[in-house]
Design an enzyme around this catalytic site. Structure first.
Site, PDB file in Angstrom:
ATOM      1  N   CYS A  43       0.878  -1.156   0.000  1.00 33.46           N
ATOM      2  CA  CYS A  43       0.000   0.000   0.000  1.00 33.46           C
ATOM      3  C   CYS A  43       0.922   1.214   0.000  1.00 33.46           C
ATOM      4  O   CYS A  43       2.135   1.066   0.133  1.00 33.46           O
ATOM      5  CB  CYS A  43      -0.862  -0.039   1.251  1.00 33.46           C
ATOM      6  SG  CYS A  43      -2.283   1.044   1.203  1.00 33.46           S
TER       7      CYS A  43
ATOM      8  N   CYS B 179      -4.058  -0.729  -2.886  1.00 32.43           N
ATOM      9  CA  CYS B 179      -4.502   0.616  -3.228  1.00 32.43           C
ATOM     10  C   CYS B 179      -3.977   0.956  -4.612  1.00 32.43           C
ATOM     11  O   CYS B 179      -2.924   0.464  -5.027  1.00 32.43           O
ATOM     12  CB  CYS B 179      -4.093   1.647  -2.190  1.00 32.43           C
ATOM     13  SG  CYS B 179      -2.364   2.077  -2.138  1.00 32.43           S
TER      14      CYS B 179
ATOM     15  N   CYS C 181       4.715   1.324  -6.749  1.00 30.82           N
ATOM     16  CA  CYS C 181       5.627   0.310  -6.242  1.00 30.82           C
ATOM     17  C   CYS C 181       6.480  -0.265  -7.364  1.00 30.82           C
ATOM     18  O   CYS C 181       6.015  -0.431  -8.485  1.00 30.82           O
ATOM     19  CB  CYS C 181       4.854  -0.811  -5.555  1.00 30.82           C
ATOM     20  SG  CYS C 181       4.238  -0.309  -3.946  1.00 30.82           S
TER      21      CYS C 181
END
Length: 141
Positions: A8, A81, A88
């Site tokens: 997240c 999310c 990421c």
């Protein structure tokens, strides 16, 4: 043992709750970690409280940077999310990458009880998805 990494942005709410739930529902078959692309540096108190209500203690968890896990292998890397999905890094050790778009309960405003209600709802949503995944070993949308 299978390994999961849950990502997240802040690693303070959704990914922390998912880590605790996955560990519990995985019944000892999963080693589970969570991290964030921009860690908040704390686990949200309402995440801790909502998880405590279902008998899962995440009060000793810490908010971690995804880079801590960059050179590790995982059976599943899950983003919870939308911004983490885009922010990421690609983790080459991921056998499967999943994405569940889950609302951020920390963004809910109002009274403490109203905000806690949002954390409970998100906890239950994550719990349902994790339960389905670990019991059938399939991606849930």
């Amino acid at each position: 043992m299978k390994r999961a990494l849950i990502l997240c942005t802040g690693n303070s709410c959704r990914s922390q709750m998912a880590e605790g739930l996955w560990r519990e529902l995985g019944k000892g078959e999963w080693e589970v970690h969570s991290a964030g692309s921009n860690p908040a540096g704390y686990v949200h108190p309402l995440a801790i409280q909502s998880m405590r209500e279902v008998g899962i203690d995440i009060s000793n968890n810490r908010s971690k940077q995804v880079d801590e896990f960059r050179n590790q292998t995982f059976d599943v890397v899950l983003t919870v999310c939308d911004s983490a999905r885009e922010a990421c890094p690609v983790l080459p050790g991921a056998k499967k990458v999943l994405h569940w778009s889950i609302e951020d309960p920390a963004q809910v405003t109002g009274s403490e009880e109203h905000r806690l209600g949002a954390f409970r709802r998100i906890r239950n949503e994550i719990s349902s998805k994790v339960r389905d995944y670990v019991s059938r070993g399939q991606e849930t949308e």
